[in-house]
Design a protein around this motif. Sequence first.
Motif, PDB file in Angstrom:
ATOM      1  N   THR A  91     -40.922   6.889 -10.222  1.00 17.63           N
ATOM      2  CA  THR A  91     -41.214   5.788  -9.306  1.00 17.63           C
ATOM      3  C   THR A  91     -40.333   5.899  -8.068  1.00 17.63           C
ATOM      4  O   THR A  91     -39.116   6.074  -8.176  1.00 17.63           O
ATOM      5  N   ILE A  92     -40.966   5.830  -6.895  1.00 18.06           N
ATOM      6  CA  ILE A  92     -40.266   5.785  -5.604  1.00 18.06           C
ATOM      7  C   ILE A  92     -40.161   4.325  -5.175  1.00 18.06           C
ATOM      8  O   ILE A  92     -41.107   3.559  -5.324  1.00 18.06           O
ATOM      9  N   HIS A  93     -39.020   3.940  -4.624  1.00 14.29           N
ATOM     10  CA  HIS A  93     -38.876   2.612  -4.036  1.00 14.29           C
ATOM     11  C   HIS A  93     -38.727   2.744  -2.517  1.00 14.29           C
ATOM     12  O   HIS A  93     -38.032   3.639  -2.025  1.00 14.29           O
ATOM     13  N   VAL A  94     -39.383   1.850  -1.791  1.00 19.27           N
ATOM     14  CA  VAL A  94     -39.408   1.929  -0.333  1.00 19.27           C
ATOM     15  C   VAL A  94     -39.464   0.515   0.247  1.00 19.27           C
ATOM     16  O   VAL A  94     -40.112  -0.364  -0.326  1.00 19.27           O
ATOM     17  N   PRO A  95     -38.770   0.270   1.364  1.00 16.46           N
ATOM     18  CA  PRO A  95     -38.861  -1.056   1.992  1.00 16.46           C
ATOM     19  C   PRO A  95     -40.155  -1.205   2.791  1.00 16.46           C
ATOM     20  O   PRO A  95     -40.666  -0.229   3.347  1.00 16.46           O
ATOM     21  N   ASN A  96     -40.670  -2.434   2.856  1.00 16.63           N
ATOM     22  CA  ASN A  96     -41.932  -2.666   3.574  1.00 16.63           C
ATOM     23  C   ASN A  96     -41.728  -3.327   4.932  1.00 16.63           C
ATOM     24  O   ASN A  96     -42.701  -3.573   5.646  1.00 16.63           O
ATOM     25  N   ASP A  97     -40.480  -3.611   5.304  1.00 17.26           N
ATOM     26  CA  ASP A  97     -40.235  -4.369   6.527  1.00 17.26           C
ATOM     27  C   ASP A  97     -39.099  -3.770   7.345  1.00 17.26           C
ATOM     28  O   ASP A  97     -38.389  -4.464   8.045  1.00 17.26           O
ATOM     29  N   ARG A  98     -38.946  -2.452   7.244  1.00 10.58           N
ATOM     30  CA  ARG A  98     -37.810  -1.811   7.918  1.00 10.58           C
ATOM     31  C   ARG A  98     -38.239  -0.641   8.803  1.00 10.58           C
ATOM     32  O   ARG A  98     -37.878  -0.579   9.962  1.00 10.58           O
ATOM     33  N   TYR A  99     -39.005   0.291   8.234  1.00  3.90           N
ATOM     34  CA  TYR A  99     -39.366   1.516   8.927  1.00  3.90           C
ATOM     35  C   TYR A  99     -40.876   1.581   9.150  1.00  3.90           C
ATOM     36  O   TYR A  99     -41.648   1.348   8.208  1.00  3.90           O
ATOM     37  N   PRO A 100     -41.313   1.926  10.348  1.00  4.61           N
ATOM     38  CA  PRO A 100     -42.762   2.036  10.607  1.00  4.61           C
ATOM     39  C   PRO A 100     -43.431   3.054   9.686  1.00  4.61           C
ATOM     40  O   PRO A 100     -42.944   4.179   9.540  1.00  4.61           O
ATOM     41  N   GLN A 101     -44.516   2.642   9.072  1.00  3.87           N
ATOM     42  CA  GLN A 101     -45.344   3.507   8.231  1.00  3.87           C
ATOM     43  C   GLN A 101     -44.621   4.031   6.993  1.00  3.87           C
ATOM     44  O   GLN A 101     -45.090   4.995   6.367  1.00  3.87           O
ATOM     45  N   ALA A 102     -43.508   3.442   6.623  1.00  8.21           N
ATOM     46  CA  ALA A 102     -42.769   3.962   5.466  1.00  8.21           C
ATOM     47  C   ALA A 102     -43.563   3.863   4.167  1.00  8.21           C
ATOM     48  O   ALA A 102     -43.660   4.862   3.432  1.00  8.21           O
ATOM     49  N   PRO A 103     -44.158   2.717   3.825  1.00  5.95           N
ATOM     50  CA  PRO A 103     -44.925   2.677   2.578  1.00  5.95           C
ATOM     51  C   PRO A 103     -46.094   3.659   2.577  1.00  5.95           C
ATOM     52  O   PRO A 103     -46.347   4.331   1.570  1.00  5.95           O
ATOM     53  N   GLU A 104     -46.788   3.765   3.714  1.00  8.84           N
ATOM     54  CA  GLU A 104     -47.925   4.686   3.802  1.00  8.84           C
ATOM     55  C   GLU A 104     -47.460   6.142   3.650  1.00  8.84           C
ATOM     56  O   GLU A 104     -48.116   6.948   2.977  1.00  8.84           O
ATOM     57  N   THR A 105     -46.335   6.456   4.266  1.00 14.44           N
ATOM     58  CA  THR A 105     -45.797   7.811   4.159  1.00 14.44           C
ATOM     59  C   THR A 105     -45.433   8.140   2.724  1.00 14.44           C
ATOM     60  O   THR A 105     -45.748   9.224   2.214  1.00 14.44           O
ATOM     61  N   MET A 106     -44.784   7.192   2.057  1.00 16.85           N
ATOM     62  CA  MET A 106     -44.362   7.455   0.685  1.00 16.85           C
ATOM     63  C   MET A 106     -45.537   7.475  -0.282  1.00 16.85           C
ATOM     64  O   MET A 106     -45.487   8.165  -1.310  1.00 16.85           O
ATOM     65  N   GLN A 107     -46.616   6.751   0.018  1.00 16.32           N
ATOM     66  CA  GLN A 107     -47.827   6.863  -0.796  1.00 16.32           C
ATOM     67  C   GLN A 107     -48.384   8.281  -0.713  1.00 16.32           C
ATOM     68  O   GLN A 107     -48.858   8.844  -1.716  1.00 16.32           O
ATOM     69  N   ALA A 108     -48.326   8.858   0.479  1.00 19.06           N
ATOM     70  CA  ALA A 108     -48.793  10.239   0.641  1.00 19.06           C
ATOM     71  C   ALA A 108     -47.878  11.210  -0.102  1.00 19.06           C
ATOM     72  O   ALA A 108     -48.353  12.146  -0.762  1.00 19.06           O
ATOM     73  N   VAL A 109     -46.565  10.996  -0.008  1.00 25.60           N
ATOM     74  CA  VAL A 109     -45.617  11.841  -0.747  1.00 25.60           C
ATOM     75  C   VAL A 109     -45.888  11.739  -2.249  1.00 25.60           C
ATOM     76  O   VAL A 109     -45.854  12.744  -2.972  1.00 25.60           O
ATOM     77  N   ALA A 110     -46.167  10.533  -2.719  1.00 31.21           N
ATOM     78  CA  ALA A 110     -46.471  10.333  -4.141  1.00 31.21           C
ATOM     79  C   ALA A 110     -47.683  11.173  -4.559  1.00 31.21           C
ATOM     80  O   ALA A 110     -47.708  11.746  -5.654  1.00 31.21           O
TER      81      ALA A 110
END
Length: 209
Positions: A91-110
């Motif tokens: 499981t990867i954890h990522v903030p949703n209110d800090r970095y632009p496109q971070a959740p979307e980027t990490m979904q792709a990495v997943a």
Amino acid sequence: EGPNQYITDNAGKQLDKNPLLDARVRKALSLAINRKALVDRILQGAATEANQWMPADTFGYNPDIKNIPNDVAQAKKLLADAGFPQGFKLTIHVPNDRYPQAPETMQAVAQFWTRIGVKTQVEVLPWASYSARANKNEFAVSVLAWGNGTGEASYALVNVLATADSKKGLGASNWNRYSNPAIDKALVDSTAEFDAAKREAILRNAAKI
């Protein structure tokens, strides 16, 4: 450094040993990422591939370092060599209110990691709770973006890559507690060196390390 609740075998049982302690597993995860696809598709061409912590044509950037390849076959071989031919769950954890496109980027990495057998899911948290837990090293994989306040390479050495030591003001954002004596020495040497060319050579070698 020991077992982590966010890393399990394929049946969901916590592993006795953290696979991420094996350099082969970490290299496999890196090789599995298609960085060009992230830049083109997720970040809409508004970024460049990173192969070190400084961008091109800045003080301390090492032009001899090549971009990290995307090699799925090699990634799978490294996992097998490390004793995980069937992969594991992560499981990867990522903030949703800090970095632009971070959740979307990490979904792709997943997705990239899942393709090599590391079945990955993403959990998204608000920065306030995320940062407190990440700094305590609770997560298996956390996400940190880093800006540069000086435009040269020692800035990240001080804050992110130096062995964490609050009394010395080092490694404040070194969440994963990376520690390398050669990097610590490079920081000391670059701080003591006043000749710009020699200082840049030290920083370029630190990027290679």
